[in-house]
Structures are given as structure tokens and as C-alpha cells.
Scaffold this motif. Structure first.
Motif, PDB file in Angstrom:
ATOM      1  N   TYR A  92       0.814  -1.235  -0.094  1.00  0.00           N
ATOM      2  CA  TYR A  92       0.087  -0.030   0.032  1.00  0.00           C
ATOM      3  C   TYR A  92       0.871   0.997   0.235  1.00  0.00           C
ATOM      4  O   TYR A  92       0.545   2.142  -0.664  1.00  0.00           O
ATOM      5  N   LEU A 102      -4.820   2.388  -2.861  1.00  0.00           N
ATOM      6  CA  LEU A 102      -5.960   1.967  -2.290  1.00  0.00           C
ATOM      7  C   LEU A 102      -6.510   0.784  -2.860  1.00  0.00           C
ATOM      8  O   LEU A 102      -6.974  -0.196  -2.174  1.00  0.00           O
ATOM      9  N   LYS A 103      -6.751   0.531  -4.159  1.00  0.00           N
ATOM     10  CA  LYS A 103      -7.196  -0.661  -4.844  1.00  0.00           C
ATOM     11  C   LYS A 103      -6.249  -1.645  -4.640  1.00  0.00           C
ATOM     12  O   LYS A 103      -7.121  -2.764  -4.265  1.00  0.00           O
ATOM     13  N   PHE A 136      -4.576  -2.509  -1.788  1.00  0.00           N
ATOM     14  CA  PHE A 136      -4.901  -2.881  -0.418  1.00  0.00           C
ATOM     15  C   PHE A 136      -6.234  -3.359  -0.228  1.00  0.00           C
ATOM     16  O   PHE A 136      -6.586  -4.696   0.452  1.00  0.00           O
ATOM     17  N   LEU A 137      -7.331  -2.740  -0.793  1.00  0.00           N
ATOM     18  CA  LEU A 137      -8.880  -3.264  -0.870  1.00  0.00           C
ATOM     19  C   LEU A 137      -9.174  -4.557  -1.485  1.00  0.00           C
ATOM     20  O   LEU A 137      -9.613  -5.450  -1.057  1.00  0.00           O
ATOM     21  N   VAL A 138      -8.466  -4.712  -2.556  1.00  0.00           N
ATOM     22  CA  VAL A 138      -8.854  -6.010  -3.631  1.00  0.00           C
ATOM     23  C   VAL A 138      -7.881  -7.378  -2.784  1.00  0.00           C
ATOM     24  O   VAL A 138      -8.590  -8.182  -2.558  1.00  0.00           O
ATOM     25  N   THR A 139      -6.821  -7.082  -2.112  1.00  0.00           N
ATOM     26  CA  THR A 139      -6.330  -8.082  -1.510  1.00  0.00           C
ATOM     27  C   THR A 139      -6.610  -8.426  -0.068  1.00  0.00           C
ATOM     28  O   THR A 139      -6.974  -9.463   0.188  1.00  0.00           O
ATOM     29  N   LYS A 140      -7.381  -7.443   0.571  1.00  0.00           N
ATOM     30  CA  LYS A 140      -7.979  -7.813   1.623  1.00  0.00           C
ATOM     31  C   LYS A 140      -9.388  -8.346   1.538  1.00  0.00           C
ATOM     32  O   LYS A 140      -9.854  -9.025   2.065  1.00  0.00           O
ATOM     33  N   LEU A 141      -9.867  -8.195   0.211  1.00  0.00           N
ATOM     34  CA  LEU A 141     -11.198  -8.821   0.005  1.00  0.00           C
ATOM     35  C   LEU A 141     -11.044 -10.245   0.086  1.00  0.00           C
ATOM     36  O   LEU A 141     -11.625 -10.999   0.385  1.00  0.00           O
ATOM     37  N   TRP A 148      -5.905  -5.601  -9.631  1.00  0.00           N
ATOM     38  CA  TRP A 148      -5.131  -4.378  -8.751  1.00  0.00           C
ATOM     39  C   TRP A 148      -3.655  -4.393  -9.279  1.00  0.00           C
ATOM     40  O   TRP A 148      -3.122  -3.424  -9.161  1.00  0.00           O
TER      41      TRP A 148
END
Length: 663
Positions: A150, A167-168, A170-175, A234
Motif C-alpha cells: 500500500y 488503495l485498490k 489494499f482493498l482487493v487483497t483484503k477482500l 489490482w
């Protein structure tokens, strides 16, 4: 010093270097570069020592309970087998090369101290994943890599592209990490431990109660971390970060972590035939789709990003047919030539002043400006295209050979359907890979037009590491002979059938792309800035090229557009505009997930403002009204109070009389 102690120091040294870099970076700038380079270099030396001592023999296991947690303990454990030892060496080599390269590439960057510290922390986290023998400790390294990516992808946070990309990512991998964490808990519940050896023992004894569910949950996290379909979107956007960061993420950390995790826990996935077929489908779609997308990209780094996605598909395909030896063999070979590709691309971008292949294709003599990048990148592209005798040929053929064995029934370590899926899509991807590798090489180094700008010689720190990485890109594939001793004893010798077919298809891709390039070069357009949309041949691709030209450094006073000079446009035809935007998968996600979330947020906002706030305002208004009424009665006039008292008395007397009369 014992091997266990050395193994503990391997991830610890980069971590200490990162901590020292963050503390001393501002106050003692003279220590920044030594603290960036020396810890990963020392870690590399120790990793090589551990690999030599391990020697591909019995796995090194050591553990101590980290903290009492009840029925499922969390332990600080090491589990170093042959391929873990070699992957750690790969991480050390690439991280050291990236840090040395960055001293020149970011020499004038004011945020270099924090950048170097984050790269060291990134390296430490990946080494923790590689050596960890406990799934929860592995998860710690897994998540640290996510936060490091990130910050590093968003290094140029002044630009909206970098902020959005970080941000993308971070969010996609957290998903993917949410179901991944649930899968780890389910796995540990069945095994009674987070220890990898205990988990594998439970699987071997048939103690895994819901193998398909657990495997699919884990695959969600792997898809996010290793950029496999459908959570791969991402990675191309992550190219907004510095080029050395791209080399690190693509070659030795982050995306390699998911493949490594599946390789380490492969028996868990093999316990479910359905999970293996799902993994094969993910691998097949990832390979073919990324190959088509790479052929349509104009940004040189995005071409390499989609290339990485395709090669990760090959690794996932090897795992889907139950051959972790072939998967890790390709991971190691790919790590060398992909790090070389990105670092060489950084030199090319620095020399040309642009990421755009369309602009580079109008620069004559660029290869003479950067001879080190030209020759080493040629080696890396040949390895990527799997042309013998370069390393990519041997590692990719190991994957295709394993798929052929499963598809034809020579081995039953995976469903036959998985073998056929991987084999067919792998062959198709061989053509596409050779095509986009050839296209990149031709557009970047064989342009025709105005003389390329001369920015002087590149720093030695940037060019020297290219030749270091060129050696394994050329020769590592020849290690297929001794490597089986490190990888479960599986034979990695190329299979004649797939070798001939794969190489033949790759050569077909090279020849067709070269022919298309020769044809389109003769039709190249030279369009003044602002006139692209008005050109009679203009279409969405040309308008997109004008937008690119407005952001990239201009070459002279013209913008060079990819149509019709781009062979990728000719080869893909109507599919080009869809492939250029990743087949609109981001738009699909926006429609399926982003818009509903935004609509829900707007509904909550409306309810909060118009309903909840109305009740709150009403609850406050009623006491105010009552207070106002009472305040008007309290005049302070004694005569008024006496008059009211007498009037009230009269009313009460009259009421009493009426009541008595009625009674």
C-alpha cells in the motif's frame, strides 16, 4: 552457529535494517544507503548458507510456543524444506538487487529513506512467510506485505493514479484475505494446531472434515495476493509505484506468496478434486486473459504486469495438476527474468522519458542509448517467451509436461479435467506470450523516427544489477537436473511432445508478430497534438492515445498514437479495445459491488438525515415549546400571581359546588 539460528536471522536482519532506516533516515542521511543495502545482502548470504546446509534433504523444523492460547496453540516455528530454502535465496537476490538499483534510480527522491526502509520491511515479511512453520505467524508476514505494498505503490502520492492504485491494491487483497483467514481457522480447528506439519499430518490421515470448503476459502486469499482471476485487477494499476517496487512485488514478494502458500499446503487442496478443478480454471482464465490484455497495452510496465499475471497462471496451473516442483521451478526462473525485465524497463523509461510504447516506437536508436538494458532485456524476453535454451523454456515446459501427464492419465495426482484445462490454455498462452514479448521488444528498441533523446549514461548501480540477473535468466533453466532432489524428487526434464509444441507455438507467435509489425510500421501515422480525434482514422483507441500523450512527456511537438502502427491492434482486431481495458472487469466490479455499496451509503445517509435527525430534532423541540409556554407565565408580577390564585380558587369552589349538587 546452528542452522536454526541462521534461519532466524534471515528475516530478522532486513527487519532491523528497516527499523534503523526509519529511525535514522531523517537525522543521519549518510546511513540511509548502507542500511538499505547491507541488511538484505547479509540476509542473502545467510539464506545461501541455510540452503547449502539444508541441501534438499530432511526438512529443518524448530518450534517454541509463542503464547498459550488454549486448545489451538500459536507457535514460533520454522519449517525449511528444499524449495523453501531456494525461494528464500531468490527473495534475497532480488531484494538486494532492487535496493542497489534504487540507490541510483531514486537518488534525488526526498522520500528515499522511508522507501528503502519499507522495501526492507517488505523483504523481511516475505522471508517470514517462506520460513514460517506456523500458519498464524505466516499470516503476520502475509499482512505486513499487504500494508507495505500500500505504501510503496502509493510512493508518488501526489498523483491521483498512485493514490487510487495503492488503495485498490489494499482493498482487493483484503477482500481475499477475509475468507483466507476463515479458512486458516477452519484448517487449524480440524488439525488442532496451526503448525504446518500438524496440518499436513491431519490431511494425510483423512482428518480434514470439509476439504472443499477450506480449500476454496484459502484460494480466495491466494487469488488476491497472487493476482489470479478474478482478483487480479489490482496488479496492472500497481504500476503507478516506482519501477524497482514493481520488480520486487512481481519477482520475489507479494504475488509469489500465494503460489508459495499453495505449494506448501498442496495436500490440503489435493484432498478436494473440485478445488483442484477450480484452481485449474482460475489458472487457465488467468493465463489466456492476461496474454490477450498484455498484447493490447501501451504502457511498457502494464505489459509486464499482465505478463506476470500470465506467468502466475502457469504456476497455479502446475499446482492444479499436483506438481509443486514444476510450480516452484517456474517461480524461481520467473523471479530472475521478471526482476530483470522491470529493472531494465526502468532504465528504458529513464532514457526515453516515457512509459508509452507508442512514443518509443518513434524513437530511432533508443537501443544504442541503453545498450545494457537492450541486451539484458532481450535475454529476459527470450526467457519469458520460453525460447530454448533460456531459463523460461525449461521451467514452463516442466509445467506443460506435468499437465500433459495428468491429462493423458499417466499420473492421478489431480483430476484429468484439470490437466486438459491447464495444457490447452498453457499452449494458447505460449503463443500470446511470445507475441507480446516480441511486440514489446520491437516497439521499444526498433523504432523509426526522430533520434532518441540523450540523457547520458545510466548510473552503474542501475546497469550492473541487470547483468547479475541476466545470468540466471539465461542459465538457471539448466538446473532442472539437480533440482528434483530439492522438490519431492519429481522429474523436471522437458517432455518431448510439449517441448516441441510449446516451442513451435512460441516461434509462431514471434513470426506472426514480426510480420504484423513490418506491415504496420509502413502505415505509421505522425499526428500533431490535438488532431488525433479529428483524424479520419480516429477511433476510441486513438482518442485514448491522445490522452496518454497529454500525460506522458511529449516527444518533440507531436503525439504518436498506437494506431495503426501497433501490431497488437492488427493481431487482436475488434478485441483490442476490450483487451486494452482488461475486458471491462473493473467496470463489472464497479457495477456489482461499488454502486450497490454507494447506493446503500446514500440510503443510510438519507435515513440518518431525514428520519433519525427528525426524531432527534422533534425530541428537542417539544421541551423547548413547553419551556417557552411556562416562561411566558412567569412574569414576575405579584398581582398577576394573586389574581391567578384567586381565579383558580374560584374555579375549584365552583367545581366543588357542582359536584356536591350533582351528588
Amino acid at each position: 552457529m546452528t542452522t536454526t539460528t541462521l534461519a532466524v536471522l534471515v528475516p530478522l536482519l532486513p527487519f532491523l535494517g528497516a527499523a534503523a532506516g526509519l529511525l535514522l533516515g531523517r537525522t543521519s542521511p549518510g546511513f540511509v544507503r548502507p542500511l538499505a543495502v547491507l541488511p538484505p545482502l547479509a540476509s542473502l548470504v545467510l539464506a545461501v548458507t541455510v540452503a547449502v546446509r539444508q541441501g534438499g534433504g530432511q526438512a529443518i523444523d524448530a518450534h517454541t510456543e509463542l503464547t498459550p492460547t488454549g486448545s489451538v496453540p500459536i507457535e514460533l516455528a520454522l519449517h525449511i524444506d528444499g524449495f523453501a530454502a531456494l525461494v528464500a535465496v531468490l527473495v534475497g537476490v532480488v531484494a538486494t538487487c532492487v535496493q542497489i538499483y534504487s540507490t541510483g534510480y531514486l537518488r534525488d527522491d526526498p522520500r528515499y529513506p522511508s522507501y528503502a526502509a519499507l522495501v526492507s520491511l517488505f523483504t523481511s515479511a516475505m522471508l517470514l512467510v517462506v520460513y514460517s512453520g506456523d500458519l498464524m505467524v505466516l499470516l503476520v508476514g502475509w499482512e505486513i506485505m499487504g500494508i507495505c505494498s500500500y505504501f510503496l505503490v502509493g510512493h508518488y502520492w501526489e498523483t491521483s493514479e498512485a493514490r487510487a492504485a495503492s488503495l485498490k491494491a489494499f482493498l482487493v487483497t483484503k477482500l481475499g484475505d477475509v475468507p483466507f483467514l476463515i479458512g486458516l481457522f477452519a484448517l487449524a480447528t480440524d488439525a488442532g494446531s496451526f503448525r504446518i506439519t500438524s496440518v499436513l499430518g491431519t490431511v494425510a490421515s483423512g482428518g480434514l472434515h470439509h476439504p472443499t470448503l477450506v480449500a476454496l476459502l484459502l484460494l480466495a486469499g491466494v487469488a488476491g495476493k497472487s493476482a489470479l482471476f478474478p482478483l487480479h485487477t489490482w496488479l496492472p494499476d500497481a504500476m503507478a509505484g516506482p519501477t524497482p517496487v514493481s520488480a520486487l512485488i512481481h519477482a520475489a514478494t507479494m504475488v509469489a506468496a500465494g503460489i508459495y502458500f499453495v505449494a506448501r499446503l498442496l495436500p490440503v487442496f489435493q484432498a478436494s478434486s473440485a478445488a483442484m478443478v477450480v484452481l485449474a480454471v482460475m489458472a487457465g482464465v488467468t493465463m489466456a486473459g492476461s496474454g490477450l490484455a498484455a498484447l493490447a497495452q501501451d504502457d511498457i510496465k502494464r505489459v509486464l504486469a499482465y505478463s506476470t499475471i500470465g506467468q502466475l497462471g502457469y504456476m497455479a496451473g502446475a499446482l492444479a495438476v499436483g506438481d509443486r516442483g514444476a510450480a516452484v521451478f517456474h517461480l524461481l526462473a520467473h523471479g530472475a527474468f521478471k526482476a530483470l525485465l522491470f529493472l531494465a524497463a526502468g532504465v528504458v523509461i529513464h532514457a526515453s522519458g516515457t512509459n508509452s510504447l507508442a512514443v518509443m516506437s518513434r524513437m530511432k536508436g533508443l537501443r544504442n542509448r541503453v545498450p545494457d538494458a537492450y541486451w539484458t532485456m532481450t535475454v529476459a524476453l527470450l526467457a519469458l517467451a520460453a525460447i530454448p535454451p533460456f531459463s523460461g523454456f525449461f521451467s514452463k515446459e516442466a509445467v506443460l509436461g506435468a499437465a500433459e501427464h495428468v491429462a493423458t492419465g499417466h499420473t492421478e495426482q489431480a483430476p484429468g479435467a484439470a490437466g486438459w484445462i491447464v495444457l490447452i490454455t498453457g499452449m494458447v498462452t505460449a503463443v500470446l506470450t511470445a507475441a507480446y514479448a516480441t511486440r514489446l521488444w520491437l516497439l521499444a528498441f526498433h523504432g523509426q523516427g526522430t533520434e532518441a533523446p540523450d540523457h547520458g549514461r545510466q548510473p552503474v548501480t542501475m546497469t550492473a544489477v541487470l547483468w547479475v540477473l541476466a545470468v540466471p535468466s539465461l542459465a538457471f533453466g539448466l538446473a532442472y537436473g539437480p533440482l528434483p532432489d530439492w522438490f519431492d524428487g519429481r522429474d523436471l526434464t522437458p517432455v518431448l511432445t510439449t517441448s516441441v509444441l510449446g516451442t513451435g507455438l512460441a516461434l509462431v507467435g514471434v513470426v506472426i508478430t514480426y510480420g504484423a509489425w513490418r506491415h504496420t510500421t509502413a502505415m505509421a501515422l505522425r499526428v500533431p497534438l490535438g488532431a488525433v480525434a479529428a483524424h479520419p482514422d480516429a477511433d476510441a483507441g486513438l482518442v485514448e492515445a491522445e490522452a496518454i500523450a497529454s500525460h506522458e512527456p511529449a516527444f518533440g511537438d507531436v503525439a504518436y498514437v498506437p494506431d495503426p502502427a501497433d501490431p497488437g491492434r492488427l493481431l487482436l482486431g475488434p478485441l483490442h479495445r476490450h483487451a486494452a481495458v482488461g475486458f471491462h472487469l473493473d467496470a463489472v466490479y464497479h457495477a456489482l459491488f461499488v454502486r450497490p455499496v454507494q447506493a446503500g451509503a446514500q440510503l443510510v445517509r438519507f435515513l440518518d438525515r431525514e428520519v433519525v435527525d427528525t426524531y432527534v430534532r422533534g425530541a428537542g423541540a417539544l421541551p423547548r415549546w413547553l419551556g417557552a409556554a411556562v416562561r411566558r407565565a412567569q412574569t414576575g408580577n405579584v398581582q398577576t400571581y394573586v389574581s391567578a390564585l384567586l381565579a383558580g380558587t374560584v374555579v375549584l369552589v365552583v367545581a366543588a359546588v357542582l359536584v356536591a349538587t350533582g351528588a
